[in-house]
Scaffold this motif. Structure first.
Motif, PDB file in Angstrom:
ATOM      1  N   ARG A   1      -6.322  -2.071  16.432  1.00 22.34           N
ATOM      2  CA  ARG A   1      -7.392  -2.898  15.872  1.00 22.34           C
ATOM      3  C   ARG A   1      -7.728  -4.086  16.779  1.00 22.34           C
ATOM      4  O   ARG A   1      -8.795  -4.696  16.658  1.00 22.34           O
ATOM      5  CB  ARG A   1      -6.976  -3.440  14.498  1.00 22.34           C
ATOM      6  CG  ARG A   1      -6.708  -2.386  13.423  1.00 22.34           C
ATOM      7  CD  ARG A   1      -6.388  -3.089  12.104  1.00 22.34           C
ATOM      8  NE  ARG A   1      -5.870  -2.215  11.071  1.00 22.34           N
ATOM      9  CZ  ARG A   1      -6.596  -1.682  10.084  1.00 22.34           C
ATOM     10  NH1 ARG A   1      -7.895  -1.913  10.032  1.00 22.34           N
ATOM     11  NH2 ARG A   1      -6.032  -0.925   9.156  1.00 22.34           N
TER      12      ARG A   1
ATOM     13  N   ASP B   1      -7.577  -0.740   3.545  1.00 24.34           N
ATOM     14  CA  ASP B   1      -8.514   0.355   3.802  1.00 24.34           C
ATOM     15  C   ASP B   1      -8.148   1.482   2.847  1.00 24.34           C
ATOM     16  O   ASP B   1      -7.025   2.003   2.896  1.00 24.34           O
ATOM     17  CB  ASP B   1      -8.423   0.842   5.251  1.00 24.34           C
ATOM     18  CG  ASP B   1      -8.814  -0.224   6.260  1.00 24.34           C
ATOM     19  OD1 ASP B   1      -9.643  -1.083   5.909  1.00 24.34           O
ATOM     20  OD2 ASP B   1      -8.274  -0.210   7.381  1.00 24.34           O
TER      21      ASP B   1
ATOM     22  N   TRP C   1      -8.635   5.186   1.865  1.00 17.31           N
ATOM     23  CA  TRP C   1      -9.072   6.493   2.356  1.00 17.31           C
ATOM     24  C   TRP C   1      -8.943   7.504   1.222  1.00 17.31           C
ATOM     25  O   TRP C   1      -7.931   7.524   0.522  1.00 17.31           O
ATOM     26  CB  TRP C   1      -8.191   6.978   3.500  1.00 17.31           C
ATOM     27  CG  TRP C   1      -8.263   6.222   4.790  1.00 17.31           C
ATOM     28  CD1 TRP C   1      -7.849   4.945   5.029  1.00 17.31           C
ATOM     29  CD2 TRP C   1      -8.743   6.726   6.039  1.00 17.31           C
ATOM     30  NE1 TRP C   1      -8.039   4.620   6.350  1.00 17.31           N
ATOM     31  CE2 TRP C   1      -8.586   5.696   6.987  1.00 17.31           C
ATOM     32  CE3 TRP C   1      -9.274   7.952   6.446  1.00 17.31           C
ATOM     33  CZ2 TRP C   1      -8.951   5.852   8.323  1.00 17.31           C
ATOM     34  CZ3 TRP C   1      -9.637   8.107   7.778  1.00 17.31           C
ATOM     35  CH2 TRP C   1      -9.483   7.067   8.700  1.00 17.31           C
TER      36      TRP C   1
ATOM     37  N   ASN D   1      -2.964  -0.680  13.653  1.00 17.79           N
ATOM     38  CA  ASN D   1      -3.860   0.399  14.064  1.00 17.79           C
ATOM     39  C   ASN D   1      -4.759   0.846  12.925  1.00 17.79           C
ATOM     40  O   ASN D   1      -4.428   0.698  11.746  1.00 17.79           O
ATOM     41  CB  ASN D   1      -3.059   1.631  14.515  1.00 17.79           C
ATOM     42  CG  ASN D   1      -2.013   1.310  15.558  1.00 17.79           C
ATOM     43  OD1 ASN D   1      -2.246   0.521  16.465  1.00 17.79           O
ATOM     44  ND2 ASN D   1      -0.844   1.917  15.419  1.00 17.79           N
ATOM     45  N   ILE D   2      -5.892   1.428  13.310  1.00 21.84           N
ATOM     46  CA  ILE D   2      -6.599   2.334  12.431  1.00 21.84           C
ATOM     47  C   ILE D   2      -6.250   3.748  12.897  1.00 21.84           C
ATOM     48  O   ILE D   2      -5.675   3.928  13.967  1.00 21.84           O
ATOM     49  CB  ILE D   2      -8.126   2.110  12.455  1.00 21.84           C
ATOM     50  CG1 ILE D   2      -8.708   2.400  13.848  1.00 21.84           C
ATOM     51  CG2 ILE D   2      -8.489   0.702  12.014  1.00 21.84           C
ATOM     52  CD1 ILE D   2     -10.239   2.354  13.901  1.00 21.84           C
TER      53      ILE D   2
ATOM     54  N   SER E   1     -10.836   8.994  12.419  1.00 21.51           N
ATOM     55  CA  SER E   1     -11.063   9.834  11.237  1.00 21.51           C
ATOM     56  C   SER E   1     -11.029  11.329  11.536  1.00 21.51           C
ATOM     57  O   SER E   1     -10.542  12.116  10.715  1.00 21.51           O
ATOM     58  CB  SER E   1     -12.390   9.463  10.575  1.00 21.51           C
ATOM     59  OG  SER E   1     -13.471   9.644  11.467  1.00 21.51           O
TER      60      SER E   1
ATOM     61  N   PHE F   1      -0.589   4.316  11.382  1.00 20.47           N
ATOM     62  CA  PHE F   1      -1.166   2.987  11.158  1.00 20.47           C
ATOM     63  C   PHE F   1      -0.264   1.879  11.698  1.00 20.47           C
ATOM     64  O   PHE F   1      -0.714   0.745  11.859  1.00 20.47           O
ATOM     65  CB  PHE F   1      -1.427   2.760   9.664  1.00 20.47           C
ATOM     66  CG  PHE F   1      -2.663   3.450   9.151  1.00 20.47           C
ATOM     67  CD1 PHE F   1      -3.918   2.895   9.340  1.00 20.47           C
ATOM     68  CD2 PHE F   1      -2.570   4.656   8.480  1.00 20.47           C
ATOM     69  CE1 PHE F   1      -5.058   3.521   8.862  1.00 20.47           C
ATOM     70  CE2 PHE F   1      -3.704   5.308   7.985  1.00 20.47           C
ATOM     71  CZ  PHE F   1      -4.954   4.730   8.192  1.00 20.47           C
TER      72      PHE F   1
ATOM     73  N   GLU G   1     -14.191   0.015   9.376  1.00 17.59           N
ATOM     74  CA  GLU G   1     -13.322  -1.150   9.228  1.00 17.59           C
ATOM     75  C   GLU G   1     -13.825  -2.322  10.071  1.00 17.59           C
ATOM     76  O   GLU G   1     -13.773  -3.484   9.645  1.00 17.59           O
ATOM     77  CB  GLU G   1     -11.896  -0.799   9.658  1.00 17.59           C
ATOM     78  CG  GLU G   1     -11.274   0.377   8.903  1.00 17.59           C
ATOM     79  CD  GLU G   1     -11.478   1.723   9.593  1.00 17.59           C
ATOM     80  OE1 GLU G   1     -10.617   2.603   9.405  1.00 17.59           O
ATOM     81  OE2 GLU G   1     -12.492   1.889  10.308  1.00 17.59           O
TER      82      GLU G   1
ATOM     83  N   PRO H   1     -13.251  -0.026   3.357  1.00 14.15           N
ATOM     84  CA  PRO H   1     -12.497  -1.233   3.717  1.00 14.15           C
ATOM     85  C   PRO H   1     -12.797  -2.396   2.752  1.00 14.15           C
ATOM     86  O   PRO H   1     -13.940  -2.596   2.327  1.00 14.15           O
ATOM     87  CB  PRO H   1     -13.010  -1.557   5.127  1.00 14.15           C
ATOM     88  CG  PRO H   1     -13.767  -0.333   5.582  1.00 14.15           C
ATOM     89  CD  PRO H   1     -14.302   0.271   4.336  1.00 14.15           C
TER      90      PRO H   1
END
Length: 286
Positions: free
Chosen positions: A33, A58, A60, A89-90, A93, A126, A232, A267
């Motif tokens: 991030r 976040d 999901w 981290n993200i 996707s 993450f 995000e 988010p």
């Protein structure tokens, strides 16, 4: 897993991918991030943002989740993942989708076995513990809908000619007493950072502070229409821009993005606690 050299361009986004149907946690592609947070003025030390002006989550939701039971019969479920905003981290996707698809021909003893693997692998991705819930098939009928509450900004009859974010237009009337207000728009659209594909969302802004100019705020939100960033990152940019230019005492920004590839990402960033997280119920467009 190392993320030191992970950039969006190195991910599977926009590339032809072979879909693995046997469990493979290496498919998860974390992206730090820090780089995008530095771009919006947050302080980065040793590759990680510190003294974040917000906390949050976040949310999901994965609607295309399947595996085999021990007799080879397919099982289906809905998976929800709650990743903290302060995780380093993200997870990109498409890699998330590829990872979930790797269970398609994998035999598991049951939903608890799936939950354990998801919890471990996604926490690693993450870079911080995440919460995972599984909604089994027999509970699908209980899954509800809920629209974001608040005053609709989209009612305003404004003229728009800018489709990139211009935070300088944001303003609040500090000559007026502080108010508590919740504003909603369904006109947020941004684009994937790598592929340029459109991402559609509804956004809710709660604040306590000087009255924010609603027309300027709506123009600012519409300004994301040609902007390329992950979900995000857009929400964190909105949060930081409103804080900088309007200086509310309290602020929360929550976006519900429509799903792509069986996933929606939602988010939420806030600098105050209401005692509970926002609802993860999907809205009509999701």
């Amino acid at each position: 897993m190392s993320t030191s050299n992970n950039s969006p361009e190195q991910s599977q986004l926009g590339k032809t991918s072979a879909y693995q149907t046997q469990y493979d946690p290496s498919l998860i592609f974390p992206i730090p991030r820090a780089e995008k947070r530095a771009e919006i003025g947050l302080k980065i030390v040793d590759g990680k943002a510190i003294n974040l002006p917000f906390f949050g989550m976040d949310f999901w939701n994965a609607y295309e989740v399947s595996w085999l039971n021990m007799r080879g019969k397919p099982q289906v479920a809905i998976v929800s993942v709650f990743a903290p905003a302060d995780s380093p981290n993200i997870v990109e996707s498409k890699s998330f989708k590829l990872y979930l698809n790797s269970f398609n021909q994998t035999k598991l003893a049951g939903a608890d076995a799936l939950l354990s693997l998801l919890q471990t692998d996604l926490s690693t991705g993450f870079g911080a513990p995440v919460q995972v819930t599984i909604t089994p098939q027999e509970q699908f009928g209980k899954a509800g809908f809920q629209e974001l509450d608040g005053m609709l900004l989209d009612r305003l009859d404004i003229e728009v000619d800018q489709y990139s974010p211009i935070p300088e237009i944001l303003r609040a009337d500090h000559s007026q007493p502080a108010i508590e207000e919740t504003l909603v728009s369904h006109l947020l659209k941004s684009n994937c950072l790598v592929t340029g594909q459109p991402d559609w969302a509804s956004v809710q802004i709660r604040y306590v502070g000087a009255p924010i100019d609603q027309e300027a705020l709506l123009r600012y939100l519409i300004g994301f229409r040609n902007h390329n960033e992950f979900h995000e990152q857009c929400v964190e940019r909105i949060f930081c821009d409103i804080m900088h230019y309007c200086k509310p005492q309290k602020l929360a920004v929550y976006a519900r993005y429509t799903r792509r590839g069986g996933l929606d990402i939602n988010p939420w960033r806030t600098n105050f606690s209401t005692g509970k997280m926002p609802s993860n119920l999907r809205n009509a467009r999701q």
